[in-house]
Design an enzyme around this catalytic site. Structure first.
Site, PDB file in Angstrom:
ATOM      1  N   TYR A 113       0.819  -1.207   0.000  1.00 34.76           N
ATOM      2  CA  TYR A 113       0.000   0.000   0.000  1.00 34.76           C
ATOM      3  C   TYR A 113       0.858   1.264   0.000  1.00 34.76           C
ATOM      4  CZ  TYR A 113      -4.168  -2.774   1.115  1.00 34.76           C
ATOM      5  OH  TYR A 113      -5.213  -3.678   1.090  1.00 34.76           O
ATOM      6  N   LYS A 138       3.188 -15.365   3.418  1.00 33.15           N
ATOM      7  CA  LYS A 138       3.313 -16.158   2.196  1.00 33.15           C
ATOM      8  C   LYS A 138       4.797 -16.427   1.969  1.00 33.15           C
ATOM      9  CE  LYS A 138       1.214 -18.125  -1.324  1.00 33.15           C
ATOM     10  NZ  LYS A 138       0.389 -19.342  -1.122  1.00 33.15           N
ATOM     11  N   ASP A 180      -3.223 -18.144   2.304  1.00 34.29           N
ATOM     12  CA  ASP A 180      -4.328 -18.842   1.661  1.00 34.29           C
ATOM     13  C   ASP A 180      -4.946 -19.871   2.600  1.00 34.29           C
ATOM     14  OD1 ASP A 180      -1.888 -20.099   1.474  1.00 34.29           O
ATOM     15  OD2 ASP A 180      -2.090 -20.672  -0.626  1.00 34.29           O
ATOM     16  N   ASP A 204      -5.752  -6.623   5.754  1.00 36.03           N
ATOM     17  CA  ASP A 204      -6.916  -5.948   5.199  1.00 36.03           C
ATOM     18  C   ASP A 204      -7.935  -6.977   4.729  1.00 36.03           C
ATOM     19  OD1 ASP A 204      -8.664  -4.117   4.145  1.00 36.03           O
ATOM     20  OD2 ASP A 204      -7.323  -3.359   2.612  1.00 36.03           O
ATOM     21  N   ASP A 208     -11.634  -8.377   6.918  1.00 32.40           N
ATOM     22  CA  ASP A 208     -12.950  -8.252   6.298  1.00 32.40           C
ATOM     23  C   ASP A 208     -13.606  -9.621   6.142  1.00 32.40           C
ATOM     24  OD1 ASP A 208     -12.525  -5.573   6.170  1.00 32.40           O
ATOM     25  OD2 ASP A 208     -12.804  -5.387   4.008  1.00 32.40           O
TER      26      ASP A 208
END
Length: 372
Positions: free
Chosen positions: A142, A189, A221, A245, A249
């Protein structure tokens, strides 16, 4: 206690839900003799429309010179649906996080017993789930360098992290785990990304300071799958910006509505409190947006300043609203209550916390006055 609070209502439903959070804080101030001074400022799409800047200097200066920031939501379809827009509402929030040094985002995930059926997940899967996500907030893709070639056919977003950025949030997450069930799950990851391998190396090193906390690792994942299959296995989840993020959610389905999830964004000196939902422009001005996440963000603000008793009163008031089914349509499709009514009920409970007999259950359920 006297606190000066910068209030950034933002866009969409932001002003509506933030008003209810202010009502709750006002009630707490009256009952416990605290003074909360609110000063509002522009940020997001509304700030772009009025000033051309998603984070005007006046707003930033206010936030830098207050005790805390209470934030609503940002975003507008005219920017979301325009890939060529050079100035976007989200740029204001990202800049604010960076300028305030808000490196740690804390998002509690815990379903309410009375709302178990509101979740699309089975009761036996989510009942008893209780975990907190620590999301790094000022690094990663970001904030990395972004490129787009002249033809608009090739783009890149650089994901960067330093040992210092990882260490400071890792310490916060481990300390939180020490006060909970003493388990921390690092999500990354590392089988693909060099930044994730650095995260693992640094978090393992930090863990040596917390021998009482069990540390394990999951690829992102797999973590996304496990949050849905077996959320009760988690206590504290620590992860980088992008993964946090997405996962936070996703975790909102456990509670039944994203309108129930609050968050705190903390730095060395500054703190910001906000619901995790977006601006939900389709609901703007319709009195249907769920204000509970915003009210719970106000409770997290109280906790941040050591006002634990007061925060607990807010939590109890929210639970009472849920118990009495004084909720918005996202939680009860045939509900007669809107944003304002839910906020009023919760603030009334705070005012009358010592004698809930004053509440008339029959009137509550027919949508009339909640106080006899």
């Amino acid at each position: 206690m006297n606190l000066k609070i910068a209030v950034l209502p933002g866009d969409g439903i932001g002003p509506e839900v933030i008003l209810q959070a202010k009502k709750a804080l006002h009630a707490i101030g009256e009952v416990y003799n605290h003074e909360f001074v609110f000063e509002e400022a522009l940020m997001g799409a509304i700030a772009i429309d009025k000033t051309g800047n998603p984070l005007p200097e006046q707003t930033l200066n206010l936030c830098l010179n207050t005790d805390a920031v209470l934030f609503g939501a940002i975003g507008d379809p005219k920017y979301d649906n325009n890939p060529d827009a050079k100035v976007r509402p989200e740029q204001g929030l990202l800049k604010l996080r960076k300028e305030l040094g808000l490196f740690a985002n804390i998002r509690p995930i815990k379903p309410y017993k009375a709302l178990i059926e509101a979740s699309p997940l089975k009761r036996e899967i989510i009942e008893g789930a209780d975990f907190t996500i620590f999301r790094e907030l000022t690094g990663g893709a970001y904030f990395g360098a972004k490129t787009l070639n002249e033809e608009g056919t090739h783009a890149s977003d650089l994901c960067e992290y330093s040992e210092e950025e990882i260490t400071r949030i890792a310490h916060l997450a481990f300390k939180s785990a020490q006060n909970r069930r003493k388990k921390l799950t690092m999500v990354d990851k590392a089988n693909v990304l060099e930044t994730s391998r650095l995260w693992r190396k640094v978090v393992k090193k930090v863990s040596e300071n917390y021998p009482d906390v069990a540390l394990d690792f999951l690829f992102v994942d797999n973590a996304a799958m496990q949050i849905i299959l077996n959320p009760k296995q988690f206590d504290v989840i620590l992860t980088e910006n992008l993964f946090g993020d997405i996962l936070s959610d996703e975790a909102s389905v456990i509670t039944g509505s994203i309108g129930l999830l609050a968050s705190a964004s903390l730095g060395e000196k500054n703190a910001l409190f906000e619901p995790i939902h977006g601006s939900y422009p389709q609901a703007k001005g319709k009195n249907i947006a769920n204000p509970i996440a915003s009210i719970l963000s106000a409770a997290m603000l109280l906790e941040h300043f050591g006002l634990y008793k007061e925060a607990n009163v807010v939590y109890q008031a929210v639970e009472k609203a849920i118990e009495y089914k004084v909720v918005t349509v996202d939680l009860k499709p045939d509900s007669k209550f809107g944003t304002n009514e839910v906020g009023e009920f919760i603030s009334n409970v705070i005012f009358s916390k010592d004698d809930l007999l004053y509440f008339n259950n029959d009137n509550v359920h027919i949508g009339q006055s909640t106080i006899v």
